[in-house]
Design an enzyme around this catalytic site. Structure first.
Site, mmCIF file in Angstrom:
data_model
loop_
_atom_site.group_PDB
_atom_site.id
_atom_site.type_symbol
_atom_site.label_atom_id
_atom_site.label_comp_id
_atom_site.label_asym_id
_atom_site.label_seq_id
_atom_site.Cartn_x
_atom_site.Cartn_y
_atom_site.Cartn_z
ATOM 1 N N GLY A 12 92.325 37.197 -41.031
ATOM 2 C CA GLY A 12 91.562 36.192 -40.288
ATOM 3 C C GLY A 12 91.826 34.797 -40.805
ATOM 4 N NE ARG A 15 88.989 32.046 -34.572
ATOM 5 C CZ ARG A 15 87.865 32.553 -34.064
ATOM 6 N NH1 ARG A 15 86.799 31.798 -33.960
ATOM 7 N NH2 ARG A 15 87.833 33.801 -33.640
ATOM 8 C CG ASP A 63 92.264 45.242 -34.217
ATOM 9 O OD1 ASP A 63 91.446 45.120 -35.156
ATOM 10 O OD2 ASP A 63 91.954 45.702 -33.103
ATOM 11 C CB VAL A 64 91.514 44.113 -40.025
ATOM 12 C CG1 VAL A 64 92.321 42.924 -40.503
ATOM 13 C CG2 VAL A 64 90.195 43.679 -39.405
ATOM 14 C CG ASN A 90 88.039 35.303 -43.810
ATOM 15 O OD1 ASN A 90 87.018 34.694 -44.100
ATOM 16 N ND2 ASN A 90 88.715 35.053 -42.685
ATOM 17 C CB SER A 142 77.115 37.731 -44.734
ATOM 18 O OG SER A 142 76.110 36.927 -44.149
ATOM 19 C CE1 TYR A 155 79.022 38.977 -39.704
ATOM 20 C CE2 TYR A 155 76.966 38.369 -40.792
ATOM 21 C CZ TYR A 155 78.318 38.183 -40.604
ATOM 22 O OH TYR A 155 78.978 37.215 -41.327
ATOM 23 C CE LYS A 159 80.615 40.048 -42.846
ATOM 24 N NZ LYS A 159 81.990 39.848 -43.349
#
Ligand code: NAP
Length: 247
Positions: A12, A15, A63-64, A90, A142, A155, A159
């Site tokens: 990733g 950006r 694509d991971v 990341n 995160s 999410y 994380k």
């Protein structure tokens, strides 16, 4: 500080935080292999910026969440640069929604990219690292993995999973000179948070002792700390870079 001769794979890198990590590692003279999901132009921009800093770079689509694509990425890194010293997991996505309405697909997509993706990359990179008896793996967790967040069960699961996976891999790989650590950013100004309503951002800032969102560069500095050769005795750690939000 120099990472000359070191080869870093950053997922990733097109950006946001991934780009800032690529630039910081390039600044320290590492060779950088970066992957992206779909934004080729963003990846090319990162690659050019790394080259301007004097680094050798390779950018590839991957694509991971797909094992064969991850294996191909690591094979490219090895054939171009001969080794993999640093892996930064990341790549990440969000598909927010409340528990009661979240579709199974949204759960699977987020966990597949954020958690399984990191697993597949660690598994593929660990082999050359074990041969080298040297490696630095840094996984992006995160603040949401530490505290939870309404609207982000998928999410948060991914994380929080990253933290358990980081500590387990750290225990498995320590004897081979490989460290595995996690960085847990707070809310950072990137595309991922750009969609948050102004009102939500203002409410968030009230929860952050520093009173502001973080920058991608501030997260990259923490990643670079774990990537250093000199950080050899630091493993299985989670470093929150969140303006004090998670304490
Ligand atoms: P971002 O700006 O949305 O960028 C996400 C990056 O991941 C892009 O380079 C994207 O590639 C790549 N990506 C997405 N799905 C992928 C896949 N299946 N395979 C390969 N690459 C994929 O995100 P960010 O804000 O920089 O976040 C980076 C990491 O930090 C994520 O793991 C995120 O969860 C974590 N984080 C972010 C924040 C925050 O506030 N921003 C806070 C805590 C943790 P394309 O450009 O090609 O789509």
């Amino acid at each position: 500080m120099s990472l000359a001769e070191r080869v870093a794979v950053v997922t990733g890198g097109s950006r946001g935080i991934g780009r800032a990590v690529c630039l910081e590692l390039a600044r320290q003279k590492a060779c950088v292999v970066l992957c992206y999901a779909g934004r080729k132009s963003g990846a090319e921009e990162t690659a050019k910026a790394c080259e301007r800093l004097g680094a050798r770079v390779l950018a590839a689509q991957c694509d991971v969440a797909k094992e064969e694509e991850v294996q191909a990425l690591m094979a490219k890194a090895l054939s171009e640069f001969g080794r993999i010293d640093i892996l930064v997991n990341n790549a990440g996505i969000t598909r927010d929604g409340l528990l009661m309405t979240m579709k199974e697909e949204a759960f699977d997509q987020v966990v597949d990219t954020n958690l399984k993706g990191a697993f597949l990359c660690m598994k593929a990179a660990a082999r050359p690292m074990m041969r080298q008896r040297y490696g630095r793996i840094i996984n992006l967790s995160s603040v949401v993995g530490l505290r939870g967040n309404a609207g982000q069960v998928n999410y948060a699961a991914s994380k929080a999973g990253i933290i358990g996976m980081t500590k387990s891999a750290a225990r498995e790989l320590a004897s081979r000179g490989i460290t595995v650590n996690a960085v847990a950013p707070g809310f950072v100004e990137t595309d991922m948070t750009a969609g948050l309503p102004e009102q939500t951002k203002e409410a968030l800032k009230k929860e952050i002792p520093m009173g502001r969102l973080g920058s991608a560069r501030e997260i990259a500095q923490a990643v670079a700390f774990f990537a250093r050769e000199e950080s050899a005795y630091v493993t299985g750690q989670v470093l929150a870079v969140d303006g004090g939000m998670s304490m």
